[in-house]
Design a protein around this motif. Structure first.
Motif, PDB file in Angstrom:
ATOM      1  N   LEU A  76      -9.212  37.540   1.043  1.00 36.98           N
ATOM      2  CA  LEU A  76     -10.083  36.376   1.154  1.00 36.98           C
ATOM      3  C   LEU A  76     -10.452  35.777  -0.208  1.00 36.98           C
ATOM      4  CD1 LEU A  76     -11.572  34.484   3.048  1.00 36.98           C
ATOM      5  CD2 LEU A  76     -13.513  36.052   3.014  1.00 36.98           C
ATOM      6  N   PRO A  77     -10.839  36.568  -1.240  1.00 38.50           N
ATOM      7  CA  PRO A  77     -11.143  35.960  -2.544  1.00 38.50           C
ATOM      8  C   PRO A  77      -9.952  35.216  -3.141  1.00 38.50           C
ATOM      9  CG  PRO A  77     -12.027  38.172  -2.443  1.00 38.50           C
ATOM     10  CD  PRO A  77     -11.150  38.013  -1.240  1.00 38.50           C
ATOM     11  N   LEU A  78      -8.737  35.696  -2.888  1.00 40.62           N
ATOM     12  CA  LEU A  78      -7.554  34.997  -3.390  1.00 40.62           C
ATOM     13  C   LEU A  78      -7.395  33.657  -2.686  1.00 40.62           C
ATOM     14  CD1 LEU A  78      -5.051  37.998  -3.525  1.00 40.62           C
ATOM     15  CD2 LEU A  78      -6.328  36.984  -5.410  1.00 40.62           C
ATOM     16  N   GLN A  79      -7.672  33.634  -1.378  1.00 43.08           N
ATOM     17  CA  GLN A  79      -7.604  32.373  -0.638  1.00 43.08           C
ATOM     18  C   GLN A  79      -8.641  31.383  -1.169  1.00 43.08           C
ATOM     19  OE1 GLN A  79      -8.213  33.909   3.300  1.00 43.08           O
ATOM     20  NE2 GLN A  79      -6.038  34.193   3.704  1.00 43.08           N
ATOM     21  N   GLN A  80      -9.826  31.893  -1.481  1.00 42.17           N
ATOM     22  CA  GLN A  80     -10.874  31.022  -1.999  1.00 42.17           C
ATOM     23  C   GLN A  80     -10.505  30.471  -3.382  1.00 42.17           C
ATOM     24  OE1 GLN A  80     -13.977  34.057  -1.395  1.00 42.17           O
ATOM     25  NE2 GLN A  80     -15.091  32.519  -0.235  1.00 42.17           N
ATOM     26  N   ALA A  81      -9.937  31.324  -4.220  1.00 39.72           N
ATOM     27  CA  ALA A  81      -9.522  30.873  -5.549  1.00 39.72           C
ATOM     28  C   ALA A  81      -8.409  29.836  -5.435  1.00 39.72           C
ATOM     29  CB  ALA A  81      -9.056  32.060  -6.389  1.00 39.72           C
ATOM     30  N   TYR A  82      -7.510  30.059  -4.489  1.00 40.24           N
ATOM     31  CA  TYR A  82      -6.435  29.090  -4.274  1.00 40.24           C
ATOM     32  C   TYR A  82      -7.004  27.745  -3.848  1.00 40.24           C
ATOM     33  CZ  TYR A  82      -2.226  27.010  -2.242  1.00 40.24           C
ATOM     34  OH  TYR A  82      -1.203  26.161  -1.943  1.00 40.24           O
ATOM     35  N   GLU A  83      -7.956  27.788  -2.919  1.00 31.67           N
ATOM     36  CA  GLU A  83      -8.556  26.544  -2.446  1.00 31.67           C
ATOM     37  C   GLU A  83      -9.283  25.815  -3.564  1.00 31.67           C
ATOM     38  OE1 GLU A  83     -12.099  26.616   0.157  1.00 31.67           O
ATOM     39  OE2 GLU A  83     -10.856  25.511   1.582  1.00 31.67           O
ATOM     40  N   ARG A  84      -9.911  26.571  -4.447  1.00 32.91           N
ATOM     41  CA  ARG A  84     -10.704  25.975  -5.526  1.00 32.91           C
ATOM     42  C   ARG A  84      -9.829  25.358  -6.605  1.00 32.91           C
ATOM     43  NH1 ARG A  84     -15.485  27.250  -8.447  1.00 32.91           N
ATOM     44  NH2 ARG A  84     -15.618  25.739 -10.144  1.00 32.91           N
ATOM     45  N   TRP A  85      -8.712  26.027  -6.952  1.00 30.78           N
ATOM     46  CA  TRP A  85      -7.979  25.633  -8.148  1.00 30.78           C
ATOM     47  C   TRP A  85      -6.578  25.104  -7.902  1.00 30.78           C
ATOM     48  CZ3 TRP A  85     -10.318  24.846 -12.531  1.00 30.78           C
ATOM     49  CH2 TRP A  85     -11.517  25.497 -12.778  1.00 30.78           C
ATOM     50  N   VAL A  86      -5.946  25.477  -6.812  1.00 28.85           N
ATOM     51  CA  VAL A  86      -4.527  25.169  -6.669  1.00 28.85           C
ATOM     52  C   VAL A  86      -4.281  23.997  -5.732  1.00 28.85           C
ATOM     53  CG1 VAL A  86      -2.263  26.085  -6.042  1.00 28.85           C
ATOM     54  CG2 VAL A  86      -3.950  27.571  -7.140  1.00 28.85           C
ATOM     55  N   SER A  87      -4.959  23.970  -4.605  1.00 24.24           N
ATOM     56  CA  SER A  87      -4.640  22.928  -3.627  1.00 24.24           C
ATOM     57  C   SER A  87      -5.855  22.581  -2.799  1.00 24.24           C
ATOM     58  CB  SER A  87      -3.511  23.402  -2.704  1.00 24.24           C
ATOM     59  OG  SER A  87      -3.279  22.465  -1.680  1.00 24.24           O
ATOM     60  N   GLN A  88      -5.961  21.308  -2.460  1.00 23.75           N
ATOM     61  CA  GLN A  88      -7.039  20.881  -1.563  1.00 23.75           C
ATOM     62  C   GLN A  88      -6.639  21.090  -0.113  1.00 23.75           C
ATOM     63  OE1 GLN A  88      -7.590  16.588  -1.371  1.00 23.75           O
ATOM     64  NE2 GLN A  88      -5.637  16.287  -2.417  1.00 23.75           N
ATOM     65  N   TYR A  89      -5.377  21.474   0.109  1.00 24.20           N
ATOM     66  CA  TYR A  89      -4.901  21.726   1.456  1.00 24.20           C
ATOM     67  C   TYR A  89      -4.849  23.227   1.690  1.00 24.20           C
ATOM     68  CZ  TYR A  89      -3.452  16.951   0.800  1.00 24.20           C
ATOM     69  OH  TYR A  89      -3.433  15.615   0.513  1.00 24.20           O
ATOM     70  N   GLN A  90      -5.185  23.641   2.843  1.00 21.12           N
ATOM     71  CA  GLN A  90      -5.258  25.068   3.149  1.00 21.12           C
ATOM     72  C   GLN A  90      -4.933  25.252   4.605  1.00 21.12           C
ATOM     73  OE1 GLN A  90      -4.829  28.019   2.093  1.00 21.12           O
ATOM     74  NE2 GLN A  90      -6.622  28.174   0.811  1.00 21.12           N
ATOM     75  N   HIS A  91      -4.269  26.338   4.899  1.00 25.14           N
ATOM     76  CA  HIS A  91      -3.969  26.658   6.289  1.00 25.14           C
ATOM     77  C   HIS A  91      -5.282  26.752   7.075  1.00 25.14           C
ATOM     78  CE1 HIS A  91      -2.695  28.989   9.788  1.00 25.14           C
ATOM     79  NE2 HIS A  91      -1.491  28.552   9.530  1.00 25.14           N
ATOM     80  N   SER A  92      -5.252  26.267   8.299  1.00 20.46           N
ATOM     81  CA  SER A  92      -6.482  26.210   9.077  1.00 20.46           C
ATOM     82  C   SER A  92      -7.105  27.585   9.285  1.00 20.46           C
ATOM     83  CB  SER A  92      -6.191  25.575  10.448  1.00 20.46           C
ATOM     84  OG  SER A  92      -5.216  26.327  11.157  1.00 20.46           O
ATOM     85  N   THR A  93      -6.283  28.624   9.402  1.00 17.80           N
ATOM     86  CA  THR A  93      -6.829  29.963   9.583  1.00 17.80           C
ATOM     87  C   THR A  93      -7.611  30.393   8.364  1.00 17.80           C
ATOM     88  OG1 THR A  93      -4.992  30.565  11.023  1.00 17.80           O
ATOM     89  CG2 THR A  93      -6.239  32.369  10.034  1.00 17.80           C
ATOM     90  N   ALA A  94      -7.060  30.136   7.156  1.00 15.24           N
ATOM     91  CA  ALA A  94      -7.772  30.500   5.932  1.00 15.24           C
ATOM     92  C   ALA A  94      -9.058  29.717   5.817  1.00 15.24           C
ATOM     93  CB  ALA A  94      -6.872  30.244   4.726  1.00 15.24           C
ATOM     94  N   LYS A  95      -9.032  28.436   6.174  1.00 18.15           N
ATOM     95  CA  LYS A  95     -10.252  27.632   6.095  1.00 18.15           C
ATOM     96  C   LYS A  95     -11.318  28.157   7.044  1.00 18.15           C
ATOM     97  CE  LYS A  95      -8.994  23.104   4.327  1.00 18.15           C
ATOM     98  NZ  LYS A  95      -8.985  21.661   4.591  1.00 18.15           N
ATOM     99  N   SER A  96     -10.901  28.539   8.241  1.00 16.45           N
ATOM    100  CA  SER A  96     -11.894  29.038   9.170  1.00 16.45           C
ATOM    101  C   SER A  96     -12.474  30.357   8.691  1.00 16.45           C
ATOM    102  CB  SER A  96     -11.282  29.215  10.565  1.00 16.45           C
ATOM    103  OG  SER A  96     -10.282  30.213  10.565  1.00 16.45           O
ATOM    104  N   ALA A  97     -11.642  31.172   8.023  1.00 16.12           N
ATOM    105  CA  ALA A  97     -12.141  32.433   7.488  1.00 16.12           C
ATOM    106  C   ALA A  97     -13.179  32.191   6.409  1.00 16.12           C
ATOM    107  CB  ALA A  97     -10.974  33.252   6.923  1.00 16.12           C
ATOM    108  N   ILE A  98     -12.910  31.243   5.516  1.00 15.84           N
ATOM    109  CA  ILE A  98     -13.850  30.947   4.442  1.00 15.84           C
ATOM    110  C   ILE A  98     -15.130  30.338   5.009  1.00 15.84           C
ATOM    111  CG2 ILE A  98     -14.204  29.513   2.396  1.00 15.84           C
ATOM    112  CD1 ILE A  98     -11.175  29.870   1.862  1.00 15.84           C
ATOM    113  N   ALA A  99     -14.985  29.447   6.005  1.00 21.17           N
ATOM    114  CA  ALA A  99     -16.171  28.847   6.614  1.00 21.17           C
ATOM    115  C   ALA A  99     -17.031  29.910   7.281  1.00 21.17           C
ATOM    116  CB  ALA A  99     -15.751  27.788   7.629  1.00 21.17           C
ATOM    117  N   LEU A 100     -16.365  30.857   7.946  1.00 22.21           N
ATOM    118  CA  LEU A 100     -17.117  31.921   8.591  1.00 22.21           C
ATOM    119  C   LEU A 100     -17.850  32.763   7.555  1.00 22.21           C
ATOM    120  CD1 LEU A 100     -17.897  33.529  11.077  1.00 22.21           C
ATOM    121  CD2 LEU A 100     -15.740  34.784  10.879  1.00 22.21           C
TER     122      LEU A 100
END
Length: 265
Positions: A76-100
């Motif tokens: 999860l922290p890697l997904q968050q770092a990716y969302e913050r720095w690499v891409s504004q697009y994210q797989h919906s599952t990862a987004k729902s995990a971060i939102a949760l």
């Protein structure tokens, strides 16, 4: 993700030994002794310091079983770092995990209300199939839609598994419905397939499962390994344990040995 948390993740990833440890844990949870044995020319004390840095960055989660300490990778922290720095697009599952995760950061009480808790499960099962590894492998890949009876996209959906790194195990239904059951991250023809996928679970969960095929005389031993860690419903481990036994021990076995196809749900 706050800057302090992000800095901890980057610090943890800045050392090659810690990166090697995370790569080692991708195959499943390992004891601290296993991690130490996998790292060459490094003392156990140094390995423990590296594990502490990874734990402080929340890149690994710890669960104790008796006297053993099991180390699980937490993506999860890697997904968050990716969302913050690499891409504004994210797989919906990862987004729902971060939102949760953001939703439940208010405390343990909210997690209880949602029926979720920080936990993990590890499933190990074996099935003996009266056929060759090559035929079982074909059933797991080319023919998976003929015996995988569980569906998310309704009646008449199709399922395909592409046995290559980055390949998908995907279900497609009517009116554009689709569900991703897994993504392949390791494959060896007729011997092994490793996938990451939620398999019906939702939210902040890291889940991976492996099929290994070993010849045994005229038979094939199919070994399943499935581990999941994160915010879990207490029933998910039991449900997956029972589901794998039905899918592999009954539906796949019957299909390979007799050609019988189950009723699709």
């Amino acid at each position: 993700m706050h800057n302090e948390q992000l800095a901890a993740v980057f610090k943890a990833l800045s050392h090659p030994i810690r990166m090697d440890i995370l790569d080692f844990l991708k195959d499943g949870p390992k004891t601290t002794g296993d991690v130490n044995d996998n790292v060459q020319d490094v003392s156990r004390y140094a390995v423990m310091k590296h594990l502490t840095v990874l734990e402080e960055a929340n890149l690994i989660l710890i669960r104790r079983q008796g006297r053993a300490r099991l180390n699980y990778i937490n993506v999860l922290p890697l997904q968050q770092a990716y969302e913050r720095w690499v891409s504004q697009y994210q797989h919906s599952t990862a987004k729902s995990a971060i939102a949760l995760k953001r939703f439940i950061e208010g405390g343990e009480e909210n997690m209880t209300e949602q029926g979720l808790q920080h936990d993990s499960f590890q499933l190990e099962q074996e099935f003996e199939i009266n056929s060759t590894p090559a035929k079982v492998y074909t059933a797991l890949t080319e023919d998976i839609g003929k015996w995988w009876a569980y569906r998310l996209c309704g009646e008449g959906s199709t399922m395909t598994l592409t046995p290559e790194v980055g390949g998908t195990f995907i279900e497609k239904g009517q009116h554009g419905a689709a569900a991703l059951w897994g993504t392949v991250y390791f494959v060896k023809d007729n011997e092994e397939i490793r996938l990451q996928g939620l398999l019906g679970m939702t939210g902040a969960v890291n889940s991976a499962y492996t099929f290994k095929l070993e010849p045994k005389g005229n038979h094939t031993v199919l070994k399943l390994s499935h581990h999941a860690v994160g915010l879990l419903d207490p029933e998910w481990g039991r449900m997956h344990d029972e589901g794998w036994k039905e899918l592999l021990g009954q539906f796949l076995k019957d299909y390979v040995e007799t050609g019988k196809q189950p009723e699709i749900n």
